[in-house]
Design a protein around this motif. Structure first.
Motif, PDB file in Angstrom:
ATOM      1  N   SER A  81       0.845  -1.194   0.000  1.00 40.05           N
ATOM      2  CA  SER A  81       0.000   0.000   0.000  1.00 40.05           C
ATOM      3  C   SER A  81       0.880   1.242   0.000  1.00 40.05           C
ATOM      4  N   PHE A  82       0.245   2.384  -0.265  1.00 41.33           N
ATOM      5  CA  PHE A  82       0.967   3.656  -0.377  1.00 41.33           C
ATOM      6  C   PHE A  82       0.118   4.766   0.210  1.00 41.33           C
ATOM      7  N   ALA A  83       0.767   5.709   0.883  1.00 44.07           N
ATOM      8  CA  ALA A  83       0.046   6.866   1.431  1.00 44.07           C
ATOM      9  C   ALA A  83       0.754   8.147   1.031  1.00 44.07           C
ATOM     10  N   LEU A  84      -0.044   9.161   0.707  1.00 43.83           N
ATOM     11  CA  LEU A  84       0.449  10.498   0.419  1.00 43.83           C
ATOM     12  C   LEU A  84      -0.185  11.437   1.449  1.00 43.83           C
ATOM     13  N   ILE A  85       0.643  12.176   2.181  1.00 44.95           N
ATOM     14  CA  ILE A  85       0.174  12.990   3.300  1.00 44.95           C
ATOM     15  C   ILE A  85       0.724  14.404   3.170  1.00 44.95           C
ATOM     16  N   TRP A  86      -0.142  15.397   3.335  1.00 44.43           N
ATOM     17  CA  TRP A  86       0.297  16.788   3.418  1.00 44.43           C
ATOM     18  C   TRP A  86      -0.090  17.347   4.779  1.00 44.43           C
ATOM     19  N   ASP A  87       0.852  17.975   5.457  1.00 46.41           N
ATOM     20  CA  ASP A  87       0.541  18.604   6.724  1.00 46.41           C
ATOM     21  C   ASP A  87       1.463  19.792   6.959  1.00 46.41           C
ATOM     22  N   GLN A  88       1.297  20.418   8.126  1.00 46.87           N
ATOM     23  CA  GLN A  88       2.083  21.587   8.531  1.00 46.87           C
ATOM     24  C   GLN A  88       2.737  21.260   9.872  1.00 46.87           C
ATOM     25  N   PRO A  89       3.884  20.563   9.830  1.00 44.76           N
ATOM     26  CA  PRO A  89       4.413  19.952  11.056  1.00 44.76           C
ATOM     27  C   PRO A  89       4.955  20.931  12.086  1.00 44.76           C
ATOM     28  N   TYR A  90       5.441  22.103  11.666  1.00 47.85           N
ATOM     29  CA  TYR A  90       6.047  23.043  12.608  1.00 47.85           C
ATOM     30  C   TYR A  90       5.488  24.440  12.377  1.00 47.85           C
ATOM     31  N   GLY A  91       5.439  25.210  13.447  1.00 51.08           N
ATOM     32  CA  GLY A  91       4.938  26.569  13.308  1.00 51.08           C
ATOM     33  C   GLY A  91       5.020  27.328  14.612  1.00 51.08           C
ATOM     34  N   ALA A  92       4.865  28.638  14.506  1.00 47.68           N
ATOM     35  CA  ALA A  92       4.813  29.513  15.671  1.00 47.68           C
ATOM     36  C   ALA A  92       3.978  30.730  15.323  1.00 47.68           C
ATOM     37  N   ASP A  93       3.131  31.143  16.256  1.00 49.44           N
ATOM     38  CA  ASP A  93       2.332  32.356  16.130  1.00 49.44           C
ATOM     39  C   ASP A  93       2.424  33.093  17.449  1.00 49.44           C
ATOM     40  N   ILE A  94       3.457  33.901  17.591  1.00 49.61           N
ATOM     41  CA  ILE A  94       3.773  34.575  18.843  1.00 49.61           C
ATOM     42  C   ILE A  94       3.771  36.081  18.611  1.00 49.61           C
ATOM     43  N   GLU A  95       3.079  36.813  19.468  1.00 51.36           N
ATOM     44  CA  GLU A  95       3.054  38.269  19.378  1.00 51.36           C
ATOM     45  C   GLU A  95       3.003  38.840  20.795  1.00 51.36           C
ATOM     46  N   TYR A  96       3.978  39.663  21.133  1.00 53.18           N
ATOM     47  CA  TYR A  96       4.083  40.214  22.481  1.00 53.18           C
ATOM     48  C   TYR A  96       3.483  41.610  22.537  1.00 53.18           C
ATOM     49  N   ILE A  97       2.549  41.814  23.478  1.00 53.34           N
ATOM     50  CA  ILE A  97       1.812  43.058  23.572  1.00 53.34           C
ATOM     51  C   ILE A  97       2.557  44.101  24.406  1.00 53.34           C
ATOM     52  N   ASP A  98       3.138  43.673  25.538  1.00 60.44           N
ATOM     53  CA  ASP A  98       3.878  44.600  26.388  1.00 60.44           C
ATOM     54  C   ASP A  98       4.993  43.854  27.093  1.00 60.44           C
ATOM     55  N   GLY A  99       5.676  44.529  28.017  1.00 61.17           N
ATOM     56  CA  GLY A  99       6.775  43.899  28.717  1.00 61.17           C
ATOM     57  C   GLY A  99       8.084  44.055  27.963  1.00 61.17           C
ATOM     58  N   PRO A 100       9.144  43.304  28.355  1.00 59.56           N
ATOM     59  CA  PRO A 100      10.466  43.451  27.742  1.00 59.56           C
ATOM     60  C   PRO A 100      10.485  43.184  26.243  1.00 59.56           C
ATOM     61  N   ALA A 101       9.562  42.348  25.750  1.00 60.44           N
ATOM     62  CA  ALA A 101       9.545  42.018  24.321  1.00 60.44           C
ATOM     63  C   ALA A 101       8.406  42.711  23.587  1.00 60.44           C
ATOM     64  N   ALA A 102       7.871  43.787  24.149  1.00 55.22           N
ATOM     65  CA  ALA A 102       6.727  44.474  23.546  1.00 55.22           C
ATOM     66  C   ALA A 102       6.996  44.828  22.089  1.00 55.22           C
ATOM     67  N   GLY A 103       6.033  44.528  21.237  1.00 56.19           N
ATOM     68  CA  GLY A 103       6.165  44.796  19.814  1.00 56.19           C
ATOM     69  C   GLY A 103       6.829  43.677  19.038  1.00 56.19           C
ATOM     70  N   GLY A 104       7.470  42.744  19.736  1.00 55.77           N
ATOM     71  CA  GLY A 104       8.125  41.640  19.053  1.00 55.77           C
ATOM     72  C   GLY A 104       7.143  40.554  18.639  1.00 55.77           C
ATOM     73  N   TYR A 105       7.492  39.831  17.616  1.00 53.20           N
ATOM     74  CA  TYR A 105       6.626  38.741  17.174  1.00 53.20           C
ATOM     75  C   TYR A 105       7.438  37.702  16.404  1.00 53.20           C
ATOM     76  N   ALA A 106       6.835  36.538  16.234  1.00 49.17           N
ATOM     77  CA  ALA A 106       7.428  35.462  15.424  1.00 49.17           C
ATOM     78  C   ALA A 106       6.299  34.682  14.784  1.00 49.17           C
ATOM     79  N   PHE A 107       6.312  34.627  13.467  1.00 45.97           N
ATOM     80  CA  PHE A 107       5.328  33.854  12.708  1.00 45.97           C
ATOM     81  C   PHE A 107       6.092  32.895  11.792  1.00 45.97           C
ATOM     82  N   ILE A 108       6.027  31.623  12.128  1.00 40.00           N
ATOM     83  CA  ILE A 108       6.760  30.585  11.402  1.00 40.00           C
ATOM     84  C   ILE A 108       5.770  29.624  10.760  1.00 40.00           C
ATOM     85  N   LYS A 109       5.991  29.286   9.501  1.00 39.77           N
ATOM     86  CA  LYS A 109       5.134  28.348   8.793  1.00 39.77           C
ATOM     87  C   LYS A 109       5.980  27.236   8.184  1.00 39.77           C
ATOM     88  N   SER A 110       5.351  26.068   7.999  1.00 43.21           N
ATOM     89  CA  SER A 110       6.023  24.957   7.329  1.00 43.21           C
ATOM     90  C   SER A 110       5.015  24.162   6.512  1.00 43.21           C
TER      91      SER A 110
END
Length: 355
Positions: A81-110
């Motif tokens: 048998s055979f399988a074909l699979i599509w997925d999004q194994p890794y990611g990040a959706d980070i956004e800092y509102i205030d504090g030491p990292a205020a304004g910083g963000y990270a958006f990672i897609k795979s």
């Protein structure tokens, strides 16, 4: 025992999991390979996390996101048998509102496309293996500026072995995924701000790796119409970093300092010919401190509930929810250590068609 219906209900609750340990998202699930006959499955899961720090008031550090996947399995004959699979194994959706990292963000897609062949030996044992194509891209904004970069598609390998006894719904499968080293190309920009008043932009070249991982999945019947199932995933994050070089110098953006192991155990129950339900408990270990804002949450504990409705024409519609609680983690920044903790609510929907 209708083990296939139970299995689908059980796996649906796994698809609603959001692993904040590292940047794991899908767990590189290959379960469609073990469905009977020809099969197609589409899944979507959405997560609403709340991760905050009381030290600086309300330092929010995660945003809602969704994950999608599909899998197609073709049964060539009794053994192959055979399988074909599509997925999004890794990611990040980070956004800092205030504090030491205020304004910083990270958006990672795979994105990952996996092709796997499976050969059943006829004595309960089978082997599976193949290759996957994977790519990553994203943006990170910190006190070092803005990195906007992406990779070319790179290839990795997957291999595994399984043992089954259908009469008691037993299956144990071990699968290995190779790690991938990436070269990233993009730009490093420094917008004017109080910390870095001189702005500018430069072409950048970077490097990052995605971890090699081992997945152990198992299930067995424990009573009439009742299935015990679970999984263990070990991903080798320790030592992975994201670095770039541009006209502004060499910058280290991300460091992971610990490997990650995730555990799940659940019970599925067939109620009648059409309905099955499942409950899962999960745990993922995590560092109590670290210096990456991509993973501000520590260890996690979760509980999930799922249900599957199977039509007379072998269409399976599954839905599930999961609540995850994260322990405290202190993230080290240039301006000091900031502790974070929180929780997340996830929901998923899956449609499978056997033919």
């Amino acid at each position: 025992m209708n083990k296939l219906t139970l299995t689908t209900a059980a796996l649906l609750t796994a698809t609603t999991t959001t692993a904040f340990a590292g940047i794991d998202r899908s767990g590189q699930d290959i379960s469609v390979l073990f469905e009977e006959g020809n099969y197609f499955k589409f899944s979507v899961a959405t997560t609403n996390p709340s991760i905050t720090s009381d030290v600086t008031g309300t330092t929010q550090s995660a945003t809602p996101f969704s994950n999608f996947s599909f899998g197609y399995k073709q049964q060539f004959n009794d053994n192959l048998s055979f399988a074909l699979i599509w997925d999004q194994p890794y990611g990040a959706d980070i956004e800092y509102i205030d504090g030491p990292a205020a304004g910083g963000y990270a958006f990672i897609k795979s994105n990952q496309i996996t092709g796997i062949l499976r050969y059943e030996m006829g004595n309960g044992f089978s082997v599976h293996g193949g290759a996957f194509a994977q790519s990553v891209s994203g943006q990170i904004l910190s006190s070092s500026g803005l990195l906007d970069a992406s990779s070319d598609t790179k290839w990795g390998g997957v291999a595994g072995v399984a043992y089954e006894r259908p009469e008691i719904a037993l299956r144990v499968a071990l699968t290995y995924f190779s790690g991938i080293d990436y070269v990233l190309t993009g730009t490093h920009s420094i917008p004017p701000n109080p910390l870095l008043p001189t702005g500018g932009a430069s072409a950048a070249i970077g490097s990052v790796s995605m971890p090699e991982a081992f997945n152990l999945d198992f299930q067995t019947g424990i009573a009439e119409d009742t299935l015990l199932f679970g999984s263990v995933r070990y991903a080798k994050y320790d030592g992975i970093s994201l670095d770039s070089t541009s006209a502004f110098g060499t910058i280290n953006w991300v460091n992971f300092v610990d490997d990650v192991t995730s555990y799940e155990l659940g019970v599925g129950r067939r109620l009648n010919d059409n309905w099955a339900v499942a409950m899962t408990l999960g745990y993922a270990d995590g560092a109590e401190s670290g210096d990456t804002f991509l993973a501000p949450a520590g260890a996690s504990k979760s509980i999930g509930l799922g249900a599957t409705y199977t039509t007379d024409s072998n269409v399976k519609i599954s839905a599930g929810v999961r609540y995850t609680k994260f322990s405290e983690k202190a993230v080290v920044t240039p301006l000091g250590s900031v502790p974070f903790e929180g929780d997340a609510l996830s929901a998923g929907l899956s449609v499978g068609i056997g033919f």
